[in-house]
Design a protein around this motif. Structure first.
Motif, PDB file in Angstrom:
ATOM      1  N   ALA A  21       0.832  -1.215   0.000  1.00 10.86           N
ATOM      2  CA  ALA A  21       0.000   0.000   0.000  1.00 10.86           C
ATOM      3  C   ALA A  21       0.860   1.256   0.000  1.00 10.86           C
ATOM      4  O   ALA A  21       0.565   2.219  -0.720  1.00 10.86           O
ATOM      5  N   LEU A  22       1.920   1.256   0.783  1.00 13.39           N
ATOM      6  CA  LEU A  22       2.820   2.414   0.804  1.00 13.39           C
ATOM      7  C   LEU A  22       3.498   2.614  -0.542  1.00 13.39           C
ATOM      8  O   LEU A  22       3.664   3.751  -0.998  1.00 13.39           O
ATOM      9  N   THR A  23       3.887   1.538  -1.193  1.00 13.47           N
ATOM     10  CA  THR A  23       4.528   1.628  -2.506  1.00 13.47           C
ATOM     11  C   THR A  23       3.564   2.188  -3.547  1.00 13.47           C
ATOM     12  O   THR A  23       3.923   3.067  -4.335  1.00 13.47           O
ATOM     13  N   VAL A  24       2.336   1.672  -3.539  1.00  7.93           N
ATOM     14  CA  VAL A  24       1.329   2.164  -4.489  1.00  7.93           C
ATOM     15  C   VAL A  24       1.080   3.653  -4.266  1.00  7.93           C
ATOM     16  O   VAL A  24       1.006   4.437  -5.221  1.00  7.93           O
ATOM     17  N   ALA A  25       0.979   4.063  -3.011  1.00 12.36           N
ATOM     18  CA  ALA A  25       0.726   5.477  -2.716  1.00 12.36           C
ATOM     19  C   ALA A  25       1.927   6.358  -3.051  1.00 12.36           C
ATOM     20  O   ALA A  25       1.777   7.447  -3.607  1.00 12.36           O
ATOM     21  N   TRP A  49       2.925   6.796 -17.531  1.00 12.62           N
ATOM     22  CA  TRP A  49       3.230   6.295 -16.185  1.00 12.62           C
ATOM     23  C   TRP A  49       1.942   6.163 -15.376  1.00 12.62           C
ATOM     24  O   TRP A  49       1.714   5.162 -14.709  1.00 12.62           O
ATOM     25  N   HIS A  50       1.118   7.181 -15.451  1.00 17.03           N
ATOM     26  CA  HIS A  50      -0.139   7.164 -14.695  1.00 17.03           C
ATOM     27  C   HIS A  50      -1.044   6.023 -15.138  1.00 17.03           C
ATOM     28  O   HIS A  50      -1.640   5.330 -14.308  1.00 17.03           O
ATOM     29  N   VAL A  51      -1.165   5.824 -16.441  1.00 15.83           N
ATOM     30  CA  VAL A  51      -2.012   4.751 -16.971  1.00 15.83           C
ATOM     31  C   VAL A  51      -1.485   3.393 -16.497  1.00 15.83           C
ATOM     32  O   VAL A  51      -2.244   2.559 -15.987  1.00 15.83           O
ATOM     33  N   GLY A  52      -0.197   3.172 -16.643  1.00 19.18           N
ATOM     34  CA  GLY A  52       0.392   1.905 -16.209  1.00 19.18           C
ATOM     35  C   GLY A  52       0.308   1.702 -14.710  1.00 19.18           C
ATOM     36  O   GLY A  52       0.007   0.602 -14.230  1.00 19.18           O
ATOM     37  N   TRP A  53       0.565   2.769 -13.963  1.00 17.92           N
ATOM     38  CA  TRP A  53       0.548   2.652 -12.504  1.00 17.92           C
ATOM     39  C   TRP A  53      -0.857   2.398 -11.985  1.00 17.92           C
ATOM     40  O   TRP A  53      -1.053   1.630 -11.050  1.00 17.92           O
ATOM     41  N   MET A  54      -1.855   3.023 -12.577  1.00 16.61           N
ATOM     42  CA  MET A  54      -3.231   2.769 -12.149  1.00 16.61           C
ATOM     43  C   MET A  54      -3.649   1.338 -12.481  1.00 16.61           C
ATOM     44  O   MET A  54      -4.389   0.705 -11.728  1.00 16.61           O
ATOM     45  N   GLY A  55      -3.153   0.809 -13.593  1.00 22.64           N
ATOM     46  CA  GLY A  55      -3.407  -0.601 -13.906  1.00 22.64           C
ATOM     47  C   GLY A  55      -2.771  -1.515 -12.874  1.00 22.64           C
ATOM     48  O   GLY A  55      -3.398  -2.469 -12.386  1.00 22.64           O
ATOM     49  N   LEU A  56      -1.524  -1.225 -12.511  1.00 21.74           N
ATOM     50  CA  LEU A  56      -0.838  -2.022 -11.497  1.00 21.74           C
ATOM     51  C   LEU A  56      -1.507  -1.881 -10.129  1.00 21.74           C
ATOM     52  O   LEU A  56      -1.663  -2.858  -9.396  1.00 21.74           O
ATOM     53  N   ALA A  57      -1.944  -0.671  -9.803  1.00 24.10           N
ATOM     54  CA  ALA A  57      -2.627  -0.451  -8.524  1.00 24.10           C
ATOM     55  C   ALA A  57      -3.948  -1.219  -8.472  1.00 24.10           C
ATOM     56  O   ALA A  57      -4.311  -1.766  -7.426  1.00 24.10           O
ATOM     57  N   SER A  58      -4.663  -1.280  -9.582  1.00 23.31           N
ATOM     58  CA  SER A  58      -5.924  -2.027  -9.583  1.00 23.31           C
ATOM     59  C   SER A  58      -5.676  -3.525  -9.441  1.00 23.31           C
ATOM     60  O   SER A  58      -6.435  -4.214  -8.756  1.00 23.31           O
ATOM     61  N   VAL A  59      -4.603  -4.033 -10.024  1.00 20.56           N
ATOM     62  CA  VAL A  59      -4.247  -5.449  -9.847  1.00 20.56           C
ATOM     63  C   VAL A  59      -3.856  -5.712  -8.391  1.00 20.56           C
ATOM     64  O   VAL A  59      -4.258  -6.724  -7.804  1.00 20.56           O
ATOM     65  N   ALA A  60      -3.098  -4.804  -7.801  1.00 17.60           N
ATOM     66  CA  ALA A  60      -2.709  -4.964  -6.391  1.00 17.60           C
ATOM     67  C   ALA A  60      -3.931  -4.927  -5.488  1.00 17.60           C
ATOM     68  O   ALA A  60      -4.045  -5.718  -4.543  1.00 17.60           O
ATOM     69  N   PHE A  61      -4.874  -4.026  -5.753  1.00 13.41           N
ATOM     70  CA  PHE A  61      -6.073  -3.961  -4.929  1.00 13.41           C
ATOM     71  C   PHE A  61      -6.933  -5.200  -5.111  1.00 13.41           C
ATOM     72  O   PHE A  61      -7.506  -5.722  -4.153  1.00 13.41           O
ATOM     73  N   TYR A  62      -7.021  -5.713  -6.328  1.00 13.63           N
ATOM     74  CA  TYR A  62      -7.762  -6.954  -6.564  1.00 13.63           C
ATOM     75  C   TYR A  62      -7.135  -8.099  -5.772  1.00 13.63           C
ATOM     76  O   TYR A  62      -7.849  -8.876  -5.133  1.00 13.63           O
TER      77      TYR A  62
END
Length: 90
Positions: A21-25, A49-62
């Motif tokens: 969570a800290l890394t994503v934030a 970067w934003h598009v890719g990071w939001m994709g990665l963040a959504s995978v992490a949240f899932y």
């Protein structure tokens, strides 16, 4: 009965999810690209970067919702985790 190995696993799981969570934030804002004017496919690199990071963040949240939900909030008392019987009078 208290199980030390389960407590240790739960503690490491909670620490791992907290670090994720800290890394994503921390990396959600691409501060290292603020003065970069690189353009890729017609858009600034920070947008990609934003598009890719939001994709990665959504995978992490899932992954968190599937495997980590409730980690770190367990009760130390095993009797407290038992669901009481509920009777319904009709």
């Amino acid at each position: 009965m208290w199980d030390a190995s389960n407590w240790t696993r739960s503690r490491f799981e909670a620490l791992g999810w907290a670090l994720a969570a800290l890394t994503v934030a921390a990396l959600a804002v691409p501060w290292f690209l603020w003065r970069d004017s690189t353009v890729v496919a017609g858009l600034p690199l920070w947008v990609w970067w934003h598009v890719g990071w939001m994709g990665l963040a959504s995978v992490a949240f899932y992954a968190f919702t599937r495997y980590g939900w409730g980690v770190g909030v367990e009760s130390a008392d095993p009797a407290a985790t038992e669901t009481p019987e509920v009777s319904r009078d009709d």
